[in-house]
Design an enzyme around this catalytic site. Structure first.
Site, PDB file in Angstrom:
ATOM      1  N   GLU A 159       4.152  -1.237  -9.695  1.00  0.00           N
ATOM      2  CA  GLU A 159       5.311  -1.947  -9.124  1.00  0.00           C
ATOM      3  C   GLU A 159       6.386  -2.272 -10.168  1.00  0.00           C
ATOM      4  O   GLU A 159       6.849  -3.411 -10.254  1.00  0.00           O
ATOM      5  CB  GLU A 159       4.820  -3.216  -8.396  1.00  0.00           C
ATOM      6  CG  GLU A 159       3.820  -2.884  -7.298  1.00  0.00           C
ATOM      7  CD  GLU A 159       3.109  -4.090  -6.690  1.00  0.00           C
ATOM      8  OE1 GLU A 159       3.404  -5.226  -7.085  1.00  0.00           O
ATOM      9  OE2 GLU A 159       2.261  -3.882  -5.804  1.00  0.00           O
ATOM     10  N   ASN A 200       2.464   3.497  -9.702  1.00  0.00           N
ATOM     11  CA  ASN A 200       2.041   3.115  -8.356  1.00  0.00           C
ATOM     12  C   ASN A 200       2.993   2.056  -7.817  1.00  0.00           C
ATOM     13  O   ASN A 200       3.379   1.136  -8.540  1.00  0.00           O
ATOM     14  CB  ASN A 200       0.611   2.536  -8.460  1.00  0.00           C
ATOM     15  CG  ASN A 200      -0.054   2.316  -7.128  1.00  0.00           C
ATOM     16  OD1 ASN A 200      -0.074   3.215  -6.287  1.00  0.00           O
ATOM     17  ND2 ASN A 200      -0.625   1.135  -6.914  1.00  0.00           N
ATOM     18  N   HIS A 236       1.723   0.348   2.298  1.00  0.00           N
ATOM     19  CA  HIS A 236       1.569  -0.869   3.114  1.00  0.00           C
ATOM     20  C   HIS A 236       2.653  -0.846   4.188  1.00  0.00           C
ATOM     21  O   HIS A 236       3.818  -1.164   3.925  1.00  0.00           O
ATOM     22  CB  HIS A 236       1.702  -2.128   2.251  1.00  0.00           C
ATOM     23  CG  HIS A 236       0.595  -2.278   1.261  1.00  0.00           C
ATOM     24  ND1 HIS A 236      -0.709  -2.534   1.645  1.00  0.00           N
ATOM     25  CD2 HIS A 236       0.574  -2.190  -0.093  1.00  0.00           C
ATOM     26  CE1 HIS A 236      -1.481  -2.616   0.566  1.00  0.00           C
ATOM     27  NE2 HIS A 236      -0.725  -2.413  -0.503  1.00  0.00           N
ATOM     28  N   GLU A 265      -3.046   2.639  -1.154  1.00  0.00           N
ATOM     29  CA  GLU A 265      -3.385   1.309  -0.600  1.00  0.00           C
ATOM     30  C   GLU A 265      -2.989   1.215   0.878  1.00  0.00           C
ATOM     31  O   GLU A 265      -2.422   0.216   1.312  1.00  0.00           O
ATOM     32  CB  GLU A 265      -2.652   0.198  -1.364  1.00  0.00           C
ATOM     33  CG  GLU A 265      -2.818   0.232  -2.853  1.00  0.00           C
ATOM     34  CD  GLU A 265      -2.197  -0.956  -3.591  1.00  0.00           C
ATOM     35  OE1 GLU A 265      -1.753  -1.919  -2.933  1.00  0.00           O
ATOM     36  OE2 GLU A 265      -2.178  -0.901  -4.828  1.00  0.00           O
ATOM     37  N   ASP A 267      -2.420   0.493   4.567  1.00  0.00           N
ATOM     38  CA  ASP A 267      -2.788  -0.316   5.728  1.00  0.00           C
ATOM     39  C   ASP A 267      -1.547  -0.447   6.606  1.00  0.00           C
ATOM     40  O   ASP A 267      -0.430  -0.188   6.157  1.00  0.00           O
ATOM     41  CB  ASP A 267      -3.422  -1.675   5.394  1.00  0.00           C
ATOM     42  CG  ASP A 267      -2.644  -2.537   4.419  1.00  0.00           C
ATOM     43  OD1 ASP A 267      -1.421  -2.313   4.263  1.00  0.00           O
ATOM     44  OD2 ASP A 267      -3.247  -3.455   3.833  1.00  0.00           O
TER      45      ASP A 267
HETATM   46  O1  G3I Z   1     -10.838 -15.471  -6.794  1.00  0.00           O
HETATM   47  C1  G3I Z   1     -10.087 -16.621  -6.368  1.00  0.00           C
HETATM   48  C2  G3I Z   1     -11.008 -17.702  -5.908  1.00  0.00           C
HETATM   49  O2  G3I Z   1     -11.796 -18.122  -6.987  1.00  0.00           O
HETATM   50  C3  G3I Z   1     -10.183 -18.837  -5.325  1.00  0.00           C
HETATM   51  O3  G3I Z   1     -11.028 -19.807  -4.811  1.00  0.00           O
HETATM   52  C4  G3I Z   1      -9.249 -18.327  -4.222  1.00  0.00           C
HETATM   53  C5  G3I Z   1      -8.328 -19.423  -3.674  1.00  0.00           C
HETATM   54  O4  G3I Z   1      -7.156 -18.877  -3.138  1.00  0.00           O
HETATM   55  O5  G3I Z   1      -8.454 -17.323  -4.768  1.00  0.00           O
HETATM   56  C6  G3I Z   1      -9.183 -16.216  -5.235  1.00  0.00           C
HETATM   57  O6  G3I Z   1      -8.292 -15.285  -5.745  1.00  0.00           O
HETATM   58  C7  G3I Z   1      -7.557 -14.536  -4.791  1.00  0.00           C
HETATM   59  C8  G3I Z   1      -7.819 -13.053  -5.063  1.00  0.00           C
HETATM   60  O7  G3I Z   1      -7.001 -12.269  -4.222  1.00  0.00           O
HETATM   61  C9  G3I Z   1      -9.266 -12.668  -4.822  1.00  0.00           C
HETATM   62  O8  G3I Z   1      -9.605 -12.906  -3.482  1.00  0.00           O
HETATM   63  C10 G3I Z   1      -6.084 -14.833  -4.971  1.00  0.00           C
HETATM   64  O9  G3I Z   1      -5.819 -16.168  -4.586  1.00  0.00           O
HETATM   65  C11 G3I Z   1      -5.261 -13.894  -4.128  1.00  0.00           C
HETATM   66  O10 G3I Z   1      -3.892 -14.082  -4.460  1.00  0.00           O
HETATM   67  C12 G3I Z   1      -5.634 -12.463  -4.443  1.00  0.00           C
HETATM   68  O11 G3I Z   1      -4.867 -11.618  -3.622  1.00  0.00           O
HETATM   69  C13 G3I Z   1      -4.857 -10.251  -3.962  1.00  0.00           C
HETATM   70  C14 G3I Z   1      -3.411  -9.833  -4.231  1.00  0.00           C
HETATM   71  O12 G3I Z   1      -3.382  -8.443  -4.529  1.00  0.00           O
HETATM   72  C15 G3I Z   1      -2.792 -10.585  -5.384  1.00  0.00           C
HETATM   73  O13 G3I Z   1      -1.494 -10.140  -5.602  1.00  0.00           O
HETATM   74  C16 G3I Z   1      -5.401  -9.449  -2.802  1.00  0.00           C
HETATM   75  O14 G3I Z   1      -6.784  -9.752  -2.629  1.00  0.00           O
HETATM   76  C17 G3I Z   1      -5.233  -7.949  -3.055  1.00  0.00           C
HETATM   77  O15 G3I Z   1      -5.531  -7.238  -1.896  1.00  0.00           O
HETATM   78  C18 G3I Z   1      -3.776  -7.671  -3.422  1.00  0.00           C
HETATM   79  O16 G3I Z   1      -3.684  -6.306  -3.755  1.00  0.00           O
HETATM   80  C19 G3I Z   1      -2.363  -5.836  -4.072  1.00  0.00           C
HETATM   81  C20 G3I Z   1      -2.540  -4.698  -5.058  1.00  0.00           C
HETATM   82  O17 G3I Z   1      -3.286  -5.116  -6.177  1.00  0.00           O
HETATM   83  C21 G3I Z   1      -1.188  -4.128  -5.491  1.00  0.00           C
HETATM   84  N1  G3I Z   1      -0.389  -3.756  -4.334  1.00  0.00           N
HETATM   85  C22 G3I Z   1      -0.235  -4.776  -3.319  1.00  0.00           C
HETATM   86  C23 G3I Z   1      -1.589  -5.281  -2.854  1.00  0.00           C
HETATM   87  C24 G3I Z   1      -1.461  -6.258  -1.719  1.00  0.00           C
HETATM   88  O18 G3I Z   1      -0.791  -7.414  -2.149  1.00  0.00           O
END
Ligand code: G3I
Length: 349
Positions: A159, A200, A236, A265, A267
């Site tokens: 990005e 990416n 996405h 990715e 969806d």
């Molecule tokens: O692991 C912590 C946990 O300990 C805590 O209790 C909880 C509370 O919110 O958060 C957890 O972390 C989260 C993490 O995912 C794991 O579940 C984060 O808050 C959350 O922000 C994070 O989101 C991820 C996101 O990227 C962050 O930008 C999504 O799962 C993931 O699907 C998403 O993936 C991104 C790609 O890497 C890049 N392209 C876009 C895509 C979708 O946003």
């Protein structure tokens, strides 16, 4: 084979939407996405939630059965692998790589340099540009080195552009200037010369200002000898926005540049609740990108960002939206799942 698809591409839409499960009784293997992808020249993958992989048996069985590549949804990101400076935690990512190996799957590494999900010690401390450059170099050498020989492709830089084609204002651009992108690829290549190295992004699936910027950047990097191997399009989508209609044209121009392409990715979200029209449109969104991949010479993989609504990131990020994956919360296939499978089956015949 891929050529079998040429000319059929747009007729397929109607077939896949109406079809549901394929008619007749295919050999058992063809009942899975993984089996259906065999012989098409592309690998079919999913992002993996490693907590779910450990705790949820039907989920784990589906990852092994349906896919031939896996991408860690979170556990290879800098925030998770080096939560405190100099303290590394590879355990969750190692477990996924081991799982993939046991199931004959390739791994897409995700991601090395990004503006998001960086550790707070990195973003909150006031490092000088020279220190930041060294931290990024050490991070890439450590991570790619740790997994050397076990990662098929890395999303090296994630990005880096805005939708208007200007470089995104990030910690890295501000401190290091645009050269950080080439540096990241050189360091990744140094640490694992055999891994395929990708840029990416999202909103770069069709021909637009952002994909134009990637086209120009890749051309420039390759003419400077920077080891960039691939162009990743996240995919996405949302049914409410419609789908880009220049995806085939876009992947083919990157083909002509001599780089691999991949949908990384995919969806297709919707405003809840789902209805018949949205579910049909969703199937069309998934297959639009898959057809484009199958119609390109060097499109190597098509990865969904999770295959079940049970663990999708979408509802947590977009209020009132969801149902973005090919199976529901009980892992029951939606029309999108059958559209993907049938498109693969048709492509290889
Ligand atoms: O692991 C912590 C946990 O300990 C805590 O209790 C909880 C509370 O919110 O958060 C957890 O972390 C989260 C993490 O995912 C794991 O579940 C984060 O808050 C959350 O922000 C994070 O989101 C991820 C996101 O990227 C962050 O930008 C999504 O799962 C993931 O699907 C998403 O993936 C991104 C790609 O890497 C890049 N392209 C876009 C895509 C979708 O946003």
């Amino acid at each position: 084979m891929r050529t079998a698809l040429t000319g059929l591409a747009f007729a397929l839409a109607a077939v896949t939407l109406a079809a549901g499960p394929a008619a007749g009784t295919p050999p058992p293997d063809d009942d899975t996405l993984r089996g259906a992808a065999r012989g098409t020249g592309i690998r079919i993958g999913t992002a993996v939630d490693t907590d779910a992989l450990a705790a949820d048996v039907p989920y784990r069985e589906a990852v092994a059965r349906e896919f031939d590549t896996v991408t860690p949804e979170n556990v290879m990101k800098w925030q998770l692998v080096e939560p405190q400076q100099g303290v590394f935690d590879w355990a969750a990512a190692d477990r996924l790589v081991d799982f993939a190996r046991a199931n004959g799957q390739a791994v897409r590494g995700h991601t090395l340099v990004w503006h998001s999900q960086n550790p707070s010690w990195l973003t909150e401390d006031a490092f000088t540009p020279a220190e930041l450059r060294e931290l990024l170099r050490q991070h890439i050498l450590a991570e790619v080195g740790h997994f050397k020989g076990r990662i098929w492709a890395w999303d090296v830089a994630n990005e880096v552009f805005n939708d208007d084609g200007t470089l995104r204002d990030t910690l890295w651009l501000r401190a290091l200037g645009p050269g950080y992108i080439a540096d990241a690829f050189r360091w990744a290549h140094q640490a694992d010369p055999k891994a395929a190295l990708f840029l990416n992004d999202y909103n770069n699936e069709g021909v637009n200002a952002k994909s134009d910027a990637y086209y120009a950047l890749i051309k420039q990097l390759r003419s400077a000898g920077v080891p960039v191997d691939g162009y990743g399009m996240q995919g996405h989508l949302g049914v409410q926005y419609g789908f880009p209609d220049t995806v085939v044209e876009n992947v083919r121009r990157f083909d002509a540049l001599g780089v691999q392409t991949a949908f990384t990715e995919v969806d297709v979200r919707m405003v809840l609740p789902p209805d018949v029209a949205k579910v049909r449109a969703q199937a069309e969104g998934f297959s639009t990108l898959l057809r484009a991949c199958l119609l390109a010479k060097h499109c190597v993989s098509y990865t969904v960002w999770g295959f079940t609504d049970r663990y999708s990131w979408v509802p947590g990020f977009f209020d009132g939206q969801g149902s973005a994956t090919p199976t529901d919360e009980n892992l029951q296939p939606k029309p999108a799942y059958y559209a993907l499978r049938d498109t693969l089956l048709i492509a290889r015949r």
